[in-house]
Design a protein around this motif. Structure first.
Motif, mmCIF file in Angstrom:
data_model
loop_
_atom_site.group_PDB
_atom_site.id
_atom_site.type_symbol
_atom_site.label_atom_id
_atom_site.label_comp_id
_atom_site.label_asym_id
_atom_site.label_seq_id
_atom_site.Cartn_x
_atom_site.Cartn_y
_atom_site.Cartn_z
ATOM 1 N N ASP A 43 0.817 -1.218 0.000
ATOM 2 C CA ASP A 43 0.000 0.000 0.000
ATOM 3 C C ASP A 43 0.849 1.265 0.000
ATOM 4 N N ILE A 44 2.078 1.164 0.543
ATOM 5 C CA ILE A 44 2.984 2.315 0.564
ATOM 6 C C ILE A 44 4.320 1.916 -0.039
ATOM 7 N N SER A 45 5.062 2.868 -0.555
ATOM 8 C CA SER A 45 6.394 2.609 -1.103
ATOM 9 C C SER A 45 7.384 2.454 0.049
ATOM 10 N N VAL A 46 8.202 1.397 -0.008
ATOM 11 C CA VAL A 46 9.188 1.139 1.035
ATOM 12 C C VAL A 46 10.582 1.204 0.418
ATOM 13 N N PRO A 47 11.456 2.111 0.912
ATOM 14 C CA PRO A 47 12.816 2.207 0.377
ATOM 15 C C PRO A 47 13.576 0.895 0.550
ATOM 16 N N ILE A 48 14.425 0.580 -0.419
ATOM 17 C CA ILE A 48 15.296 -0.594 -0.368
ATOM 18 C C ILE A 48 16.728 -0.091 -0.333
ATOM 19 N N GLY A 49 17.412 -0.285 0.779
ATOM 20 C CA GLY A 49 18.799 0.150 0.904
ATOM 21 C C GLY A 49 18.931 1.662 0.921
ATOM 22 N N ASP A 50 20.170 2.109 0.781
ATOM 23 C CA ASP A 50 20.467 3.544 0.762
ATOM 24 C C ASP A 50 20.428 4.064 -0.666
ATOM 25 N N PRO A 51 20.027 5.332 -0.854
ATOM 26 C CA PRO A 51 20.039 5.892 -2.220
ATOM 27 C C PRO A 51 21.472 6.113 -2.694
ATOM 28 N N LEU A 52 21.646 6.099 -4.010
ATOM 29 C CA LEU A 52 22.913 6.493 -4.623
ATOM 30 C C LEU A 52 22.771 7.955 -5.013
ATOM 31 N N GLU A 53 23.821 8.732 -4.835
ATOM 32 C CA GLU A 53 23.726 10.167 -5.097
ATOM 33 C C GLU A 53 24.999 10.656 -5.775
ATOM 34 N N TRP A 54 24.822 11.483 -6.786
ATOM 35 C CA TRP A 54 25.930 12.100 -7.507
ATOM 36 C C TRP A 54 25.724 13.605 -7.537
ATOM 37 N N THR A 55 26.825 14.345 -7.432
ATOM 38 C CA THR A 55 26.808 15.793 -7.591
ATOM 39 C C THR A 55 27.405 16.106 -8.959
ATOM 40 N N ILE A 56 26.702 16.910 -9.735
ATOM 41 C CA ILE A 56 27.121 17.248 -11.098
ATOM 42 C C ILE A 56 27.329 18.759 -11.155
ATOM 43 N N ASN A 57 28.540 19.162 -11.518
ATOM 44 C CA ASN A 57 28.845 20.582 -11.665
ATOM 45 C C ASN A 57 28.879 20.921 -13.161
ATOM 46 N N VAL A 58 28.007 21.804 -13.592
ATOM 47 C CA VAL A 58 27.979 22.266 -14.975
ATOM 48 C C VAL A 58 28.712 23.603 -15.020
ATOM 49 N N VAL A 59 29.769 23.674 -15.846
ATOM 50 C CA VAL A 59 30.576 24.878 -15.920
ATOM 51 C C VAL A 59 30.495 25.485 -17.317
ATOM 52 N N LEU A 60 30.741 26.756 -17.410
ATOM 53 C CA LEU A 60 30.751 27.471 -18.683
ATOM 54 C C LEU A 60 32.047 27.131 -19.425
#
Length: 62
Positions: A43-60
């Motif tokens: 009935d509800i969404s249950v997280p599985i494990g830890d999220p993966l996360e990336w930081t993206i820097n867009v430069v000129l």
């Protein structure tokens, strides 16, 4: 943004797959991409494990 994609939508059953994300017209700045697996069978969404996360820097560039 919650993409709301499922493993079935992306053909990830079995051995898995690489997922290609294309990003067009990004503005200069810092962005975070976070991917979290969730079980949506109940009935509800249950997280599985830890999220993966990336930081993206867009430069000129010239």
């Amino acid at each position: 943004m919650n993409a709301g994609l499922t493993a079935g939508d992306m053909g990830l059953e079995g051995n898995g797959s690489d997922i290609l994300f294309r990003w067009q017209q990004a503005h200069v700045g810092t962005y975070t991409l976070r991917i979290q697996l969730v079980d949506i069978n109940g009935d509800i969404s249950v997280p599985i494990g830890d999220p993966l996360e990336w930081t993206i820097n867009v430069v000129l560039t010239n």
